[in-house]
Enzyme design. Structure first.
Site, mmCIF file in Angstrom:
data_model
loop_
_atom_site.group_PDB
_atom_site.id
_atom_site.type_symbol
_atom_site.label_atom_id
_atom_site.label_comp_id
_atom_site.label_asym_id
_atom_site.label_seq_id
_atom_site.Cartn_x
_atom_site.Cartn_y
_atom_site.Cartn_z
ATOM 1 N N ASP A 158 60.322 66.884 47.824
ATOM 2 C CA ASP A 158 59.403 66.040 47.060
ATOM 3 C C ASP A 158 60.202 64.971 46.323
ATOM 4 O OD1 ASP A 158 56.941 65.183 46.112
ATOM 5 O OD2 ASP A 158 57.011 66.494 44.362
ATOM 6 N N HIS A 184 54.831 56.043 37.545
ATOM 7 C CA HIS A 184 54.791 57.470 37.237
ATOM 8 C C HIS A 184 56.069 57.906 36.512
ATOM 9 C CE1 HIS A 184 54.221 61.795 37.658
ATOM 10 N NE2 HIS A 184 55.384 61.876 38.277
ATOM 11 N N GLU A 217 49.248 66.538 41.300
ATOM 12 C CA GLU A 217 49.996 65.309 41.565
ATOM 13 C C GLU A 217 49.485 64.758 42.888
ATOM 14 O OE1 GLU A 217 54.259 66.027 41.219
ATOM 15 O OE2 GLU A 217 54.118 65.837 39.028
ATOM 16 N N GLU A 223 49.818 62.732 46.027
ATOM 17 C CA GLU A 223 50.989 62.238 46.749
ATOM 18 C C GLU A 223 50.655 62.018 48.220
ATOM 19 O OE1 GLU A 223 54.664 64.176 45.977
ATOM 20 O OE2 GLU A 223 54.057 64.887 43.989
ATOM 21 N N ASP A 263 50.609 68.132 44.869
ATOM 22 C CA ASP A 263 51.748 68.905 44.370
ATOM 23 C C ASP A 263 51.353 69.514 43.027
ATOM 24 O OD1 ASP A 263 54.273 69.883 43.759
ATOM 25 O OD2 ASP A 263 55.014 67.951 43.054
ATOM 26 N N ARG A 311 52.754 72.212 33.978
ATOM 27 C CA ARG A 311 53.589 71.362 33.113
ATOM 28 C C ARG A 311 54.329 72.154 32.043
ATOM 29 N NH1 ARG A 311 54.139 67.409 36.516
ATOM 30 N NH2 ARG A 311 52.195 66.298 36.981
ATOM 31 N N GLN A 345 57.206 73.872 33.802
ATOM 32 C CA GLN A 345 58.137 72.817 34.219
ATOM 33 C C GLN A 345 58.957 72.278 33.044
ATOM 34 O OE1 GLN A 345 56.036 69.421 35.815
ATOM 35 N NE2 GLN A 345 57.911 68.237 36.191
ATOM 36 N N LYS A 360 56.422 74.353 40.135
ATOM 37 C CA LYS A 360 55.892 73.644 41.301
ATOM 38 C C LYS A 360 55.688 74.555 42.507
ATOM 39 C CE LYS A 360 56.709 69.237 39.855
ATOM 40 N NZ LYS A 360 55.757 68.115 39.939
ATOM 41 N N THR A 372 51.509 74.097 47.156
ATOM 42 C CA THR A 372 51.477 72.664 47.463
ATOM 43 C C THR A 372 50.454 72.493 48.577
ATOM 44 O OG1 THR A 372 53.857 72.564 47.003
ATOM 45 C CG2 THR A 372 52.877 70.659 48.119
ATOM 46 N N GLU A 410 49.727 62.079 32.985
ATOM 47 C CA GLU A 410 49.685 60.657 32.639
ATOM 48 C C GLU A 410 48.294 60.226 32.162
ATOM 49 O OE1 GLU A 410 51.636 59.825 36.677
ATOM 50 O OE2 GLU A 410 51.872 57.948 35.588
#
Ligand code: MN
Length: 409
Positions: free
Chosen positions: A125, A132, A198, A200, A232, A236, A239, A252, A256, A359
């Site tokens: 990834d 971002h 996420e 992607e 993904d 948080r 992480q 993570k 996925t 975000e």
């Protein structure tokens, strides 16, 4: 009202004859038998039945690739074969002379079960959206420069967990883990309270490469078979506590999600676009100023429980998929058929173009609740005004399971 022909597409359907993505399906009559399929509108063409049905259209040499239960043999066959198979499928679906033969091989999409379309080899990834990376830097490291010093010199990435890549529709169980907020005296263990998405774009490697033979920018098309969407999923809280100094790990690797359909890379030729201007000249192996435009104008939509959350523009990505592949192999590392690499969260400059809740909520939440369903869709401009579709990625959050460590859910 006469039954609608499977060859008639709805106006604007992004899965017309210019898209033709590949997947793997099974039916209720034979649930254990996986077959290759090509999506056409709201139908699936049974690819494994095509060589026998149309021996004059499908080269006999390719029959074994199409009767497999996974895309890997076709992926490994290389670009000339991908193009021959694609041309044969297109002829089968668009030449009126073949309609009566092909019609019985088309099954309604709603009648089949879709599976992970290829065996994932390695999963990488990246982190290639400047918007971002800047936003996340400000949230996670408010006292430092938003972008780390290496960011404009190389596409940053990490190796993820191939074994937990799941197909669209697979539920995602809220993961357990350690978390420690800066103000907390000690870490605690329990279900993640900051589960995020996420949005992607993923690239699927077909042709392998050999050890010690880097894959340059100009070899991108020879190695990459196709494109999918990727969610993904990211915890948080896990992480933020674990990622220094070696990067993402258990925050993570629990899941996925990828599309059930892989759209061939060549379908996006009309969507190629110049990437944003680079304000720092990259080293020669990443310098794409003389190469064909490496950006892709994919327009992604993120929905939470049916409501549009954002529309991230893939054209805004700083590093391209060709640069990512060149960087991934520049040390001599080899590619395997089935390798998957994802772009990193796609975020644009506008507030309604952000690809994750971190975000979108400026780090404050709310994050995903149990029962929430997230769906990513995307399309790209094709030839003559048609749309080229990417298979959707959807997933629902299930509550944390009871954990042997005994932490309360
Ligand atoms: Mn990611």
């Amino acid at each position: 009202m006469p039954e609608q022909s499977p060859f008639d597409l709805t106006e604007g359907d992004p899965f017309g004859p210019h898209t033709l993505p590949y997947g793997v399906f099974s039916t209720t009559e034979a649930p254990g038998l996986r077959r290759l399929g090509v999506r056409y509108g709201r139908h699936v063409l049974d690819l494994g039945a095509l060589p026998d049905a149309l021996p004059d259209v499908v080269p006999a040499a390719h029959a074994a690739l199409l009767t497999a239960g996974t895309l890997n043999p076709l992926l490994a066959a290389g670009r000339p074969v991908w193009q021959e198979v694609h041309a044969a499928v297109r002829t089968a679906l668009t030449d009126p002379a073949h309609r009566t033969t092909v019609a019985p091989l088309l099954r309604p999409l709603d009648d089949v079960t879709l599976h992970l379309p290829f065996d994932v080899a390695d999963y990488v990834d990246f982190y290639s959206s400047e918007h971002h990376a800047t936003n996340v830097g400000r949230i996670f490291r408010p006292d430092d420069a938003a972008l780390p010093p290496n960011w404009k010199h190389l596409p940053i990435g990490y190796h993820g967990r191939a074994g937990t890549v799941v197909v669209s529709g697979t539920p995602v169980v809220r993961p357990h883990g350690q978390r420690k907020a800066p103000a907390d005296a000690a870490p605690v263990f329990g279900p993640s309270t900051r589960l995020d998405i996420e949005a992607e774009v993923g690239f699927v490697v077909g042709t392998p490469s050999t050890l010690h033979a880097p894959v340059g920018l100009d070899a991108f098309r020879e190695h990459v078979f196709g494109v999918c969407l990727v969610n993904d999923w990211s915890a948080r809280d896990i992480q933020a506590w674990e990622y220094v100094p070696l990067g993402p790990f258990l925050g993570k690797s629990f899941a996925t999600s990828v599309s059930a359909w892989i759209t061939p890379l060549d379908a996006f030729d009309a969507a190629r676009t110049a990437p944003p201007a680079r304000d720092v000249p990259p080293l020669p192996y990443l310098d794409d100023t003389a190469a064909e435009p490496g950006g892709l104008d994919l327009r992604i939509e993120v929905r939470l429980n049916g409501e549009v959350l954002s529309r991230p523009p893939f054209a805004a990505m700083y590093w391209t998929a060709a640069q990512q592949l060149a960087h991934l192999t520049v040390n001599g590392a080899s590619l395997r058929t089935g390798d998957l690499y994802a772009s990193g969260t796609v975020s644009g400059p506008e507030p309604d173009q952000l690809g994750c809740l971190l975000e979108l909520t400026r780090g404050k939440g709310p994050y995903l609740q149990d029962g929430d369903e997230v769906t990513l869709t995307a399309w790209a401009p094709g030839p003559d005004g048609v749309r080229i579709g990417l298979g959707e990625v959807t997933g629902r959050v299930l509550p944390a399971l009871e954990h042997p460590a005994g932490a309360p859910a």
